[in-house]
Design a protein around this motif. Sequence first.
Motif, mmCIF file in Angstrom:
data_model
loop_
_atom_site.group_PDB
_atom_site.id
_atom_site.type_symbol
_atom_site.label_atom_id
_atom_site.label_comp_id
_atom_site.label_asym_id
_atom_site.label_seq_id
_atom_site.Cartn_x
_atom_site.Cartn_y
_atom_site.Cartn_z
ATOM 1 N N SER A 287 0.832 -1.203 0.000
ATOM 2 C CA SER A 287 0.000 0.000 0.000
ATOM 3 C C SER A 287 0.871 1.259 0.000
ATOM 4 O O SER A 287 2.017 1.248 0.444
ATOM 5 N N GLU A 288 0.299 2.345 -0.500
ATOM 6 C CA GLU A 288 1.004 3.619 -0.524
ATOM 7 C C GLU A 288 0.817 4.355 0.798
ATOM 8 O O GLU A 288 -0.215 4.219 1.457
ATOM 9 N N HIS A 289 1.821 5.159 1.163
ATOM 10 C CA HIS A 289 1.712 5.960 2.372
ATOM 11 C C HIS A 289 0.753 7.129 2.143
ATOM 12 O O HIS A 289 0.676 7.683 1.045
ATOM 13 N N PHE A 290 0.031 7.501 3.190
ATOM 14 C CA PHE A 290 -0.817 8.677 3.131
ATOM 15 C C PHE A 290 0.064 9.920 3.284
ATOM 16 O O PHE A 290 0.962 9.959 4.129
ATOM 17 N N ASP A 291 -0.187 10.912 2.476
ATOM 18 C CA ASP A 291 0.614 12.137 2.507
ATOM 19 C C ASP A 291 -0.034 13.144 3.457
ATOM 20 O O ASP A 291 -0.757 14.051 3.038
ATOM 21 N N LEU A 292 0.190 12.949 4.749
ATOM 22 C CA LEU A 292 -0.332 13.838 5.778
ATOM 23 C C LEU A 292 0.852 14.349 6.600
ATOM 24 O O LEU A 292 1.468 13.581 7.333
ATOM 25 N N VAL A 339 -0.838 8.366 14.051
ATOM 26 C CA VAL A 339 -0.346 6.992 14.006
ATOM 27 C C VAL A 339 0.436 6.821 12.705
ATOM 28 O O VAL A 339 -0.079 7.089 11.620
ATOM 29 N N SER A 340 1.690 6.387 12.841
ATOM 30 C CA SER A 340 2.536 6.091 11.680
ATOM 31 C C SER A 340 2.849 4.603 11.671
ATOM 32 O O SER A 340 3.121 4.017 12.719
ATOM 33 N N VAL A 341 2.819 4.002 10.489
ATOM 34 C CA VAL A 341 2.972 2.546 10.366
ATOM 35 C C VAL A 341 4.110 2.222 9.418
ATOM 36 O O VAL A 341 4.126 2.680 8.267
ATOM 37 N N ASP A 342 5.073 1.438 9.914
ATOM 38 C CA ASP A 342 6.108 0.862 9.057
ATOM 39 C C ASP A 342 5.476 -0.339 8.361
ATOM 40 O O ASP A 342 5.141 -1.339 8.998
ATOM 41 N N GLY A 364 4.040 3.460 17.119
ATOM 42 C CA GLY A 364 3.879 4.594 16.220
ATOM 43 C C GLY A 364 2.794 5.566 16.625
ATOM 44 O O GLY A 364 2.426 6.460 15.848
ATOM 45 N N TYR A 365 2.291 5.420 17.858
ATOM 46 C CA TYR A 365 1.186 6.258 18.352
ATOM 47 C C TYR A 365 1.739 7.496 19.066
ATOM 48 O O TYR A 365 2.652 7.393 19.883
ATOM 49 N N ARG A 366 1.193 8.671 18.764
ATOM 50 C CA ARG A 366 1.550 9.904 19.457
ATOM 51 C C ARG A 366 0.279 10.669 19.795
ATOM 52 O O ARG A 366 -0.661 10.686 19.005
ATOM 53 N N GLU A 367 0.248 11.296 20.955
ATOM 54 C CA GLU A 367 -0.885 12.142 21.303
ATOM 55 C C GLU A 367 -0.399 13.365 22.059
ATOM 56 O O GLU A 367 0.555 13.296 22.822
ATOM 57 N N TRP A 368 -1.053 14.483 21.825
ATOM 58 C CA TRP A 368 -0.758 15.719 22.553
ATOM 59 C C TRP A 368 -1.952 16.654 22.401
ATOM 60 O O TRP A 368 -2.928 16.350 21.731
#
Length: 444
Positions: A287-292, A339-342, A364-368
């Motif tokens: 799958s392609e990465h989302f460009d965010l 959330v970023s996924v390798d 890959g989870y971040r919150e703030w």
Amino acid sequence: MTGPAPSLARRACALGALLALAAAIVVAVIAAVRSPGQLVLAVVLLVIATIAAWAALARHGLARIVLTIVAVLALAAIALLPDLRTFVVLPLVLGLTMLAALAARVAIGRDLARRVRADRVGPARHGVLLMNPRSGGGKVAQFDLEREARERGITPVVLRRGDDLRELAEEAANHADVLGMAGGDGSQALVADVARRHGLPYVCVPAGTRNHFALDLGLDRENVTAALDAYGEAAEHRIDLALIGDRVFVNNASLGVYATVVQSPGYRDAKVSTVAGQLPQLLGPDSEHFDLQYRVPGEDNRPPADIVLVSNGAYRLDRLSGFGSRERLDSGSLGIVTVSVDRARDLPALVTAELTGQLARYPGYREWQAEEFVVSSGQSLVDIGVDGEALRLEPPLRFRTLPGALRVRVPLDAPGIAPAAASPKGMGEALLVLFRVLAGRPAR
């Protein structure tokens, strides 16, 4: 201030919670002493079976077959252990622990909550309630809200096909002193924005499908008619709203994988299985990465995110398929989760975190939290779900909070507590309050 003494029923639940927890500990200790080796082996085999079963959901073809076989063999090995006590101990301990948690929630759930400070206000003189008869599978008709409103002196305005909800709300706001909406969260946000602009108090009537906004306001979502009591003597307080561009939202906006999943036909009926089933296709190796793209405070280089969630106040987020709830709606900040996924390594871990409700433990989870947030992209249009509605917007997407922007009225006898606010902040606090309730003393 000291709260009221606990009732006999709550004291009984506190006793039951403590006894069940103690029994779980005793059973586990006895099993460990009698058959320590087999108990440890049973736990290891159970962990292997669980991991293999979850990982199988993220694989296809031969890999899925092999992992399924591993899970079945591990469970079979537990059943074949010579000392069958080890096979009984695990579910018994889990059952006692769950019983303790349920009893504790009944006994002390509300005592651990942060209650909203609200003012008592008098009945509305010219209350108006807009209604979407198609929301929630027809809850307006199911609960006969039009008649119920008229009997309470509330003017009902029923949305017909072809009507513009904002125009109806603007017209109603010109002669109302309290404005409300019976419908889904997207409609709630639109009418709440009109109430904000006119400086009117707002009433939320949970006549939609999921009613996340009503949940976090502390309303009883099952008793739709009871929300109309907010037009009588009621409790009023201020909450935040959030903006994406110039569009108000009351719950959240989702980008990336989740924005794609929510548009799936089966999502509304089976959220967990739909999310877990589509993650391998959307985040698999091919799958392609989302460009965010975005900026994280204190971090210079962050990979593009596959999932971005921006909420009106921070969610206690356990999984992507259910947005959980918010402890408060007056924090003055946005809740942000990325959330970023390798693709080659992380997908099984993400699926496992999703199915077990442990999303925050995924690496890959971040919150703030922040007052403003900007998402950019090289795409000409970005798919985004805003309060459950699928949209396509031109980047950059600019989010900001509107602290204390909306006056909200809720019935005096509404539960008044969101699930996140009622959850224990830790085992130590929960045990302390349980012992206080058991002794017949106020929990606070």
